[in-house]
Design an enzyme around this catalytic site. Structure first.
Site, PDB file in Angstrom:
ATOM      1  N   ASP A 167      49.083  36.107  37.298  1.00  0.00           N
ATOM      2  CA  ASP A 167      47.601  36.141  36.872  1.00  0.00           C
ATOM      3  C   ASP A 167      47.306  36.707  36.037  1.00  0.00           C
ATOM      4  OD1 ASP A 167      45.330  33.830  35.922  1.00  0.00           O
ATOM      5  OD2 ASP A 167      44.812  33.085  38.203  1.00  0.00           O
ATOM      6  N   THR A 177      41.689  32.164  24.715  1.00  0.00           N
ATOM      7  CA  THR A 177      41.419  33.541  24.370  1.00  0.00           C
ATOM      8  C   THR A 177      40.027  33.582  25.040  1.00  0.00           C
ATOM      9  OG1 THR A 177      40.909  31.216  22.735  1.00  0.00           O
ATOM     10  CG2 THR A 177      42.670  33.646  22.235  1.00  0.00           C
TER      11      THR A 177
END
Lengths: 488, 270
Positions: free
Chosen positions: A272, A210
């Site tokens: 990714d 995050t």
């Protein structure tokens, strides 16, 4: 020989010296001496640069660097105080490189997330530590790079380390005493309903960082935050399913962390493609209707315009070459096509700042055209086709249909975490640091460069602007410098 | 100048007479004090051995060699002591300039904390670990940065050592306003003045009529009983332990959490 340090040069003289301006800066890369001589550092410290976007309050500019916070006189850049913590061994990922993306201010405190995922509070007058809070609950490869965010009386912080094995979370702490208000895990525990999107058995270190600051809509009292890739990203053998809540845009109740809706940008990511590009909240008229929108140009190459009241896709279109999906379906999911050896894009954007101008109705981003060798379990070794060099563009996206209104090619290396962002102003201008070390002011209508300033530094941050004493400044971190610009 | 009798810099009660520190003190008193002073603050024939920050980095072995060989050129004779005695006194002298946090300071820490936040009124200007007032310099790292002797001096003679950025000034502005406070940042062309409420005033040369240096420190010399001072020093030592950086902090390391007992106060919550 006479010892007389006198020059006959007279171009600069008393009548024009007042117009003398800073023309260039060179930064001695002294910091290279202080980092470990490992391939990871050698690779990444070839181009160290501050990544923080400063904040200004009450005439004081606050910014962060590696384990540091600075308070500067916003008119002069002169340091009032400096807070510095030692580096700690064992930190991995971007956090180990000193990446820190800024801070938050509330009352008499500034808040920063340290590279070891501590939320620290500093007193704004003394610059000294008031309190720290270790955000993780368990030992994992957590790192901290995010600028925390203040909502109401809370400060909200996230974690990095999704490429190294963490259980991602977002947490809110009461600013006054550091008490945790809520924690929103981005990877479920066994038995949670979301566990079935991990084949029923989510790894404890499922990723879901995050690491980029979200947005907050006070009108609907909704906190928007994005999440990173699942771990390990290129090996999906142990995680069949969508892997919620990785690569998501989460809309949450800021008082509880409860999810109102979520949009998973890349279900079951193997590339990714963190969904950690900015989420920009815009109220505007779209297709004849006043809409509450959320703009997001993702690493996966698609530009999304979402209805931010419900997470439904309004517009989704590639802004760079995309070959992994033919489009975004009516259900909001990417329509995947079989992947060949080369996947496009590698990373169409990143976390860098973006801007929507209500005057031009354009959304400005820094896009990177590059394809990559598709790696997955079983083909890590062996021969791969050569990859092309990344090419960066300043792009203006039309939010009504997602098309690229115009794009300006940028000279210079686009890799190496050079994730410089864009600022738009109502002066009809865009400001950004380009990949060759210039700071550019461009016409927001067509991207034409109107002014530039050569720093020769690494641009890895986004400009911001403020007014102090009635004077507008534009400030940008370049390399290990923070530069302030204003009219004479 | 000194408002109170100076309490000892090293403990007297906590260790038995057979302990190395007690042995070191005993040898110091008999062999060193005559020249260097009973409190190691210097005497008629020898220099002070405290508040010498250049001695901080010297290892115990350096002191041992120096004591053993003496400094004949400066009049200090060699001391041919048995090894155990040499070690004890070298360790003691070495400890005099260590940060307070690295020494065991005798005294009642809790009483020192109460004095800091109560009768002593220290917290009306100073903050420690987030508690107190942010007007004056933050003292959270005091024991990490200063030796006991240095802390003692700064309490008893505040004017002697001013924290950089806390030089006291009065500024007369061209508009007639007069501001007093700390010159937190200063150049030939501007001054950031922090007033006694903690607010910053960003002043440019052309706004300033004059800058007057005030008395070096607005802090009054501490007037406390020797016992209160000793307790205060003990509590200062305690603050530093809480500031230690966690050893593997990316992991959830219990070492990252200060233990309650070592806090001058305990602002870490949650």
């Amino acid at each position: 020989l006479s010892g007389n340090r006198y020059s006959k040069l007279a171009e600069i003289n008393t009548s024009n010296v007042s117009q003398l301006q800073l023309k260039w800066i060179y930064t001695v890369p002294l910091w290279k001496q202080f980092y470990p001589d490992t391939s990871y550092f050698r690779e990444n410290f070839k181009y160290f640069g501050l990544e923080a976007v400063p904040l200004v309050a009450d005439g004081i500019l606050y910014a962060t660097g590696p384990q540091q916070t600075y308070a500067l006189d916003a008119r002069t850049g002169r340091q009032i105080w400096l807070y510095s913590r030692p580096r700690t061994p064992g930190i991995v990922g971007d956090a180990a490189l000193g990446s820190n993306r800024g801070l938050a201010i509330l009352g008499d405190k500034v808040f920063m997330v340290t590279h070891d995922a501590h939320m620290i509070a500093l007193n704004r007058t003394t610059g000294q530590l008031v309190r720290f809070k270790v955000m993780p609950e368990k030992p994992m490869h957590y790192g901290g790079t995010v600028a925390p965010m203040v909502v109401k009386d809370m400060v909200i912080g996230g974690v990095a380390g999704g490429d190294w094995g963490i259980r991602g979370f977002l947490a809110a702490f009461r600013a006054s005493d550091g008490k945790q208000v809520w924690r929103r895990w981005t990877v479920p525990a066994k038995g949670d309903p979301e566990a079935k999107t991990w084949g029923g058995d989510p790894a404890e270190t499922g990723g879901g960082g995050t690491w980029i600051t979200g947005s907050y809509d006070p009108e609907t009292d909704t906190l928007y935050w994005t999440t990173g890739n699942p771990y390990p990203d290129s090996d999906d053998r142990g995680r069949p399913g969508d892997n919620l809540y990785t690569n998501c845009i989460l809309a949450m109740n800021p008082d509880t962390g409860e999810i109102k809706w979520f949009y998973q940008v890349t279900p079951h990511d193997v590339h990714d493609w963190d969904a950690t590009a900015p989420v920009v909240l815009v109220d505007t008229v779209l297709q004849g209707q006043p809409r509450k929108l959320l703009l997001h140009a993702d690493k996966n190459g698609f530009f999304y315009v979402l209805d931010r009241t419900n997470g439904k896709v309004v517009v989704a279109k590639p802004f760079v070459k995309v070959n992994w999906a033919s489009g975004i379906g009516a259900d909001g999911r990417p329509q995947r096509v079989p992947e060949g050896g080369i996947v496009c894009p590698e990373s169409g954007t990143n976390w860098n700042g973006t801007a929507f101008s209500p005057e031009t109705h354009l959304y400005y981003i820094m896009a990177v055209e590059k394809c990559m060798v598709g790696l997955s379990a079983g083909n890590w070794k062996g021969k791969h086709p050569a990859e092309e060099v990344a090419k960066k563009y300043l792009e203006a996206l039309d939010i009504s249909d997602g098309s690229v209104a115009w794009k300006i090619p940028e000279v210079g290396l686009a890799d190496g975490k050079r994730d410089a962002g864009v600022l738009a102003t109502s002066g009809g201008l865009l400001f950004y640091g380009d990949p060759s070390g210039d700071i550019v002011a461009a016409d927001a209508r067509d991207g034409k460069a109107l002014w530039h300033f050569t720093t020769n530094g690494e641009n890895k941050s986004s400009p911001m602007t403020y007014t102090v004493d009635g004077k507008q400044f534009v400030v940008l971190a370049v390399g290990p410098n923070i530069l302030g610009f204003a009219l004479p | 100048m000194l408002a109170v009798a100076v309490p000892p810099l090293w403990g007297q009660s906590s260790s038995t007479s057979a302990s190395p520190s007690a042995r070191g003190r005993k040898i110091f008193a008999s062999r060193c004090a005559a020249c260097h002073g009973a409190d190691a603050r210097g005497g008629q024939y020898g220099p002070a051995l405290v508040e010498k920050s250049d001695l901080r980095e010297r290892p115990v072995s350096w002191f041992r060699d120096l004591i053993r060989k003496g400094v004949p050129s400066a009049g200090m004779p060699p001391f041919d002591l048995p090894k155990v005695e040499l070690d004890a006194v070298a360790t003691l002298v070495h400890s005099l300039n260590l940060p307070a946090a690295q020494n065991a300071v005798p005294g009642d820490r809790l009483a020192g904390q109460q004095y800091f936040f109560g009768q002593g009124q220290c917290a009306s200007c100073h903050m420690v670990n987030g508690k107190g007032s942010a007007v004056g310099p933050d003292l959270s790292n005091l024991a990490r940065d200063l030796s006991v002797a240095e802390i003692q001096s700064s309490l008893l003679q505040p004017k002697a050592g001013i924290t950089p950025g806390y030089e006291s000034v009065t500024v007369h502005l061209r508009n007639g306003e007069i501001l007093s406070g700390f010159a937190r940042s200063r150049s030939n062309f501007e001054l950031v003045l922090q007033d006694m409420k903690g607010k910053f005033h960003l002043l440019r040369e052309d706004e300033i009529s004059s800058v007057n240096e005030n008395e070096p420190s607005p802090m009054p010399p501490l007037e406390a009983s020797p016992e209160d001072l000793q307790n205060l020093l003990a509590s200062a030592e305690g603050t530093a332990r809480s500031r230690e950086h966690p050893k593997s902090p990316h992991l959830l390391n219990p070492a990252g959490f200060p233990s309650r007992g070592s806090f001058i106060l305990s602002p870490v919550t949650g």
